[in-house]
Scaffold this active site. Structure first.
Site, PDB file in Angstrom:
ATOM      1  N   GLY A  59       2.461   2.209  10.811  1.00 23.34           N
ATOM      2  CA  GLY A  59       3.432   3.298  10.659  1.00 23.34           C
ATOM      3  C   GLY A  59       4.106   3.684  11.963  1.00 23.34           C
ATOM      4  O   GLY A  59       4.770   4.713  12.046  1.00 23.34           O
ATOM      5  N   HIS A 118      -9.534   1.408   4.776  1.00 27.73           N
ATOM      6  CA  HIS A 118      -8.263   1.525   5.492  1.00 27.73           C
ATOM      7  C   HIS A 118      -8.460   2.443   6.703  1.00 27.73           C
ATOM      8  O   HIS A 118      -9.240   3.400   6.637  1.00 27.73           O
ATOM      9  CB  HIS A 118      -7.180   2.088   4.565  1.00 27.73           C
ATOM     10  N   ASN A 155       0.870  -1.178   0.000  1.00 31.57           N
ATOM     11  CA  ASN A 155       0.000   0.000   0.000  1.00 31.57           C
ATOM     12  C   ASN A 155       0.907   1.229   0.000  1.00 31.57           C
ATOM     13  O   ASN A 155       1.483   1.576   1.023  1.00 31.57           O
ATOM     14  CB  ASN A 155      -0.882  -0.046   1.260  1.00 31.57           C
ATOM     15  N   SER A 191       3.331  -2.230  10.345  1.00 31.51           N
ATOM     16  CA  SER A 191       4.787  -2.329  10.549  1.00 31.51           C
ATOM     17  C   SER A 191       5.362  -3.700  10.193  1.00 31.51           C
ATOM     18  O   SER A 191       6.246  -4.213  10.882  1.00 31.51           O
ATOM     19  CB  SER A 191       5.160  -1.928  11.976  1.00 31.51           C
ATOM     20  N   LYS A 215       0.157   4.236  -0.356  1.00 31.37           N
ATOM     21  CA  LYS A 215      -0.494   5.422   0.226  1.00 31.37           C
ATOM     22  C   LYS A 215      -0.260   6.653  -0.665  1.00 31.37           C
ATOM     23  O   LYS A 215      -0.162   6.513  -1.875  1.00 31.37           O
ATOM     24  CB  LYS A 215      -0.021   5.632   1.667  1.00 31.37           C
ATOM     25  N   GLU A 264      -5.561  -4.844  10.570  1.00 34.61           N
ATOM     26  CA  GLU A 264      -4.522  -3.837  10.786  1.00 34.61           C
ATOM     27  C   GLU A 264      -4.789  -3.101  12.097  1.00 34.61           C
ATOM     28  O   GLU A 264      -5.547  -2.120  12.109  1.00 34.61           O
ATOM     29  CB  GLU A 264      -4.524  -2.834   9.634  1.00 34.61           C
ATOM     30  N   GLU A 294      -6.815   4.778   7.846  1.00 31.45           N
ATOM     31  CA  GLU A 294      -6.592   6.213   7.593  1.00 31.45           C
ATOM     32  C   GLU A 294      -7.833   6.842   6.963  1.00 31.45           C
ATOM     33  O   GLU A 294      -8.156   8.001   7.237  1.00 31.45           O
ATOM     34  CB  GLU A 294      -5.350   6.385   6.696  1.00 31.45           C
TER      35      GLU A 294
END
Ligand code: PGA
Length: 254
Positions: free
Chosen positions: A176, A98, A12, A216, A14, A170, A100
């Protein structure tokens, strides 16, 4: 590894990479990964690079994914991208929900399920993300949150569609942050997801769904994570932005 489900590892990217940078990355991946058949490899560049990346990987086993799509067909929806438009670039997968997007665009489960249906209608496989925040984990509601997201985001899909859906677990606190879930923590939630899929449909369906871990993932922890019985791949953010780290994750997972 003795699993019936084929591993699927997706990068991904991003909101990173110009077209030129995307091409550099994917050319490097082609060199490194051309002989790998044991894993479904997917790259998810930004929309702006889909066209060029698509041409670059056309004769390889690397597949293309998008990072989001509209639940609507083509029409007057400024700034949106329809499934039909992704199909033009041979997009086979789309990341939906996702964390985010759940956080910054306030996407609810119900919208994600409509997008998942639209993706299936266009024969694009959705990668549906679920995961709890640190606060939720610490207050002991991980299963409640993940179960709710899963049921809501896959609501109304047929059993056949669920089998063709990839679920990505996730944990938000691991994305991250450099903080990976332990393989035991990942396995526990993956097993819970599979059990929930069994309740939503039946155990035959649940057994066939591929569940990725994301948060991660790096070359150093990929093997251990992938060796868990219910972990069927990875959704990789930061480490997918470089040829070396993404290739090593894939090679170390086999
Ligand atoms: P990360 O991101 O690998 O950088 O933690 C994973 C993701 O958000 O899909």
């Amino acid at each position: 590894m003795n699993k019936d489900r084929k591993l699927i590892i997706a990068g991904n990217w991003k909101m990173n990479k110009t077209v030129a940078e995307s091409l550099d990355l994917v050319k490097g991946l082609k060199r490194e990964l051309s002989n790998i058949k044991e894993v479904d490899i997917v790259v998810c560049p930004p929309f702006t690079a889909l066209c060029e990346v698509s041409k670059e990987i056309i004769e390889t086993d690397i597949r293309l994914g998008a990072q989001n799509m509209s639940e609507k067909g083509v029409g007057a929806f400024t700034g949106e991208i329809a499934a039909e438009m992704l199909k033009e670039f041979l997009v086979r997968y789309v990341i939906l929900g996702h964390s985010e997007r759940r956080q910054y665009q306030a996407e609810p489960d119900e919208l994600i399920s409509r997008r998942a249906k639209a993706a299936h209608a266009a024969s694009i496989k959705p990668i549906v993300c679920v995961g709890e925040s640190l606060e939720q984990r610490e207050s002991g509601v991980t299963e409640q949150i993940v179960g709710q997201q899963l049921r809501g985001s896959l609501a109304g899909l047929t059993a056949d569609q669920v089998v063709e859906t990839i679920v990505a677990y996730e944990p938000v606190w691991a994305i991250g942050t450099g903080k990976t879930a332990t393989s035991g923590q990942a396995q526990d939630v993956h097993a819970f997801i599979r059990q929930t899929l069994g309740e939503m449909h039946d155990s035959g369906v649940a057994k066939r769904v591929r569940i990725q871990y994301g948060g991660s993932v790096k070359p150093g922890n990929a093997r251990e994570l992938m060796s868990q019985s219910d972990v069927d791949g990875a959704l990789v953010g930061g480490a997918s932005l470089e040829v070396r780290s993404f290739s090593e994750i894939i090679k170390n997972s086999i």
